[in-house]
Design an enzyme around this catalytic site. Structure first.
Site, short mmCIF file in Angstrom:
data_model
loop_
_atom_site.label_atom_id
_atom_site.label_comp_id
_atom_site.label_asym_id
_atom_site.label_seq_id
_atom_site.Cartn_x
_atom_site.Cartn_y
_atom_site.Cartn_z
N MET A 12 0.85 -1.20 0.00
CA MET A 12 0.00 0.00 0.00
C MET A 12 0.88 1.25 0.00
O MET A 12 0.43 2.34 0.34
CB MET A 12 -0.93 0.00 1.22
CG MET A 12 -1.90 -1.19 1.18
SD MET A 12 -3.43 -0.94 2.11
CE MET A 12 -2.80 -0.69 3.74
N GLY A 13 2.14 1.09 -0.38
CA GLY A 13 3.04 2.24 -0.46
C GLY A 13 3.61 2.63 0.89
O GLY A 13 3.59 1.85 1.84
N LEU A 63 9.20 -3.20 11.45
CA LEU A 63 8.96 -2.05 10.57
C LEU A 63 7.51 -2.07 10.08
O LEU A 63 6.98 -3.11 9.74
CB LEU A 63 9.93 -2.06 9.40
CG LEU A 63 11.41 -1.92 9.73
CD1 LEU A 63 12.22 -1.62 8.45
CD2 LEU A 63 11.67 -0.82 10.75
N GLU A 76 12.11 -0.45 4.73
CA GLU A 76 13.09 -1.51 4.46
C GLU A 76 12.44 -2.91 4.39
O GLU A 76 12.96 -3.79 3.73
CB GLU A 76 14.19 -1.50 5.52
CG GLU A 76 15.32 -0.55 5.19
CD GLU A 76 15.89 -0.75 3.78
OE1 GLU A 76 16.22 -1.91 3.43
OE2 GLU A 76 15.96 0.22 3.02
N GLY A 77 11.34 -3.08 5.11
CA GLY A 77 10.64 -4.37 5.06
C GLY A 77 10.14 -4.66 3.65
O GLY A 77 10.34 -5.75 3.10
N HIS A 78 9.49 -3.66 3.04
CA HIS A 78 9.02 -3.84 1.66
C HIS A 78 10.19 -4.06 0.71
O HIS A 78 10.14 -4.90 -0.19
CB HIS A 78 8.26 -2.58 1.18
CG HIS A 78 7.04 -2.25 1.96
ND1 HIS A 78 6.93 -1.13 2.76
CD2 HIS A 78 5.84 -2.87 2.05
CE1 HIS A 78 5.74 -1.07 3.31
NE2 HIS A 78 5.05 -2.12 2.90
N GLY A 115 5.09 -10.22 3.93
CA GLY A 115 5.88 -10.17 5.16
C GLY A 115 5.16 -10.89 6.29
O GLY A 115 3.94 -10.78 6.44
N SER A 118 4.47 0.82 8.17
CA SER A 118 4.17 2.17 7.70
C SER A 118 3.55 2.99 8.83
O SER A 118 3.73 4.21 8.90
CB SER A 118 3.20 2.12 6.53
OG SER A 118 3.79 1.41 5.48
N LYS A 129 5.21 -10.14 9.28
CA LYS A 129 4.71 -9.24 10.32
C LYS A 129 3.18 -9.32 10.35
O LYS A 129 2.56 -9.29 11.40
CB LYS A 129 5.14 -7.79 10.10
CG LYS A 129 4.78 -6.93 11.30
CD LYS A 129 4.93 -5.48 11.04
CE LYS A 129 3.89 -4.92 10.14
NZ LYS A 129 2.66 -4.45 10.76
O1 PAF Z 1 -0.14 -5.82 3.69
C1 PAF Z 1 -0.56 -4.89 2.96
O2 PAF Z 1 0.12 -3.91 2.71
C2 PAF Z 1 -1.94 -4.99 2.35
O3 PAF Z 1 -2.80 -5.64 3.21
C3 PAF Z 1 -1.94 -5.66 0.96
C4 PAF Z 1 -1.49 -7.10 1.04
C5 PAF Z 1 -1.04 -4.89 0.01
C6 PAF Z 1 -3.36 -5.65 0.39
O4 PAF Z 1 -3.86 -4.35 0.26
#
Ligand code: PAF
Length: 275
Positions: free
Chosen positions: A27-28, A182, A32-34, A145, A184, A147
């Site tokens: 979701m933007g 981590l 660092e986790g992403h 992740g 958002s 988490k």
């Molecule tokens: O974990 C997230 O960021 C959201 O739940 C996902 C998997 C992108 C779905 O909107």
């Protein structure tokens, strides 16, 4: 990095890869986790695809959909630097051109407990968007992740039950130096709250240690954890010991996971630890 704003553009661009892609849905507001998921994705596909879409369907009316941090420029920079090949970033009209009345209803036994209990409908929103994103990208592997431990389990169960042709890979939680997972939402914390936030992980570590040491009174352990965080000004939703297979109450010998969700001020944090 190619940026696809529509499903048609995405599909046209990915056609030559014939589903040999690895996909990181987000979701933007990337951290660092992403980025670690994007790096790991490289080993699982010829092209790495990430998505940024803040999914209204998984927010309750009083939750932070409107204020959820949207950091487009820095997200793009981070993805480029991480070697992401394609970013799918539809706006709401592109992903939901008509009201999304057809939804994916996950198994209530798994989806209505813990996060689903405190955020009713959350996993219906997650499953609906994840199913749709998987249909758009058609990846070989999708990375999530740990988490969001329950989320990975719910998505895996959906993929298995609907026979979706994708492998779901659960990746270890990335933590800051002091051990905070981590997220958002960590960005919502004041400096003082940020220093306190690691106590959620520490409480779960304490529970895990007691279990490893043979502590058998799970109800007592959970109550102690509630009191411990409560006395520091947290409002816990749950601090619980579950079995890994289905997140139900464990029987002797079951592999375990401890999971927690608690509010610090107005920020709700979650974390977990496999025992
Ligand atoms: O974990 C997230 O960021 C959201 O739940 C996902 C998997 C992108 C779905 O909107």
């Amino acid at each position: 990095m190619h940026i696809a704003r529509t499903i048609d553009d995405l599909r046209a661009y990915l056609a030559p890869y014939r589903q040999a892609t690895a996909f990181v849905p987000t979701m933007g507001n990337l951290h660092e986790g992403h980025i670690s998921l994007v790096h790991q994705a490289r080993a699982h596909g010829e092209a790495v695809v990430a998505s940024i879409f803040v999914n209204r369907l998984q927010f309750l009316p009083h939750e932070d959909f409107d204020t959820y941090p949207r950091t487009w420029e820095s997200d793009c920079d981070k993805l480029r630097a991480a070697g992401c090949d394609v970013l799918f970033a539809p706006d709401e009209r592109a992903l939901y051109p008509e009201p999304q009345t057809c939804k994916v209803q996950p198994d209530p036994a798994l989806a209505d407990i813990l996060e689903g209990h405190f955020r009713p409908g959350f996993f219906t929103g997650v499953c609906t968007v994840v199913a749709k994103l998987l249909n758009c990208v058609q990846p070989r592997t999708a990375l999530f992740g740990k988490k969001d431990y329950q989320q990975v389990m719910v998505v895996r169960h959906m993929v298995r039950q609907l026979a979706l042709p994708v492998h779901i890979l659960a990746c270890e939680t990335t933590r800051s130096e002091d051990g905070l997972a981590l997220s958002s939402r960590n960005g919502y914390l004041s400096a003082e709250q940020r220093a306190e936030a690691v106590q959620l992980a520490r409480t779960l570590q304490g529970m895990a240690k007691a279990l490893r040491g043979g502590h058998a009174d799970i109800a007592h352990l959970e109550q102690q954890a509630h009191e411990q965080l409560g006395s520091r000004g947290w409002q816990p939703d749950y601090l619980t010991v579950r079995r890994r297979s289905d997140l139900q109450a464990p029987l002797p010998g079951d592999p375990l996971v401890v999971l927690g969700a608690a509010r610090l001020g107005t920020t709700r944090l979650i974390d977990n630890l496999e025992v």
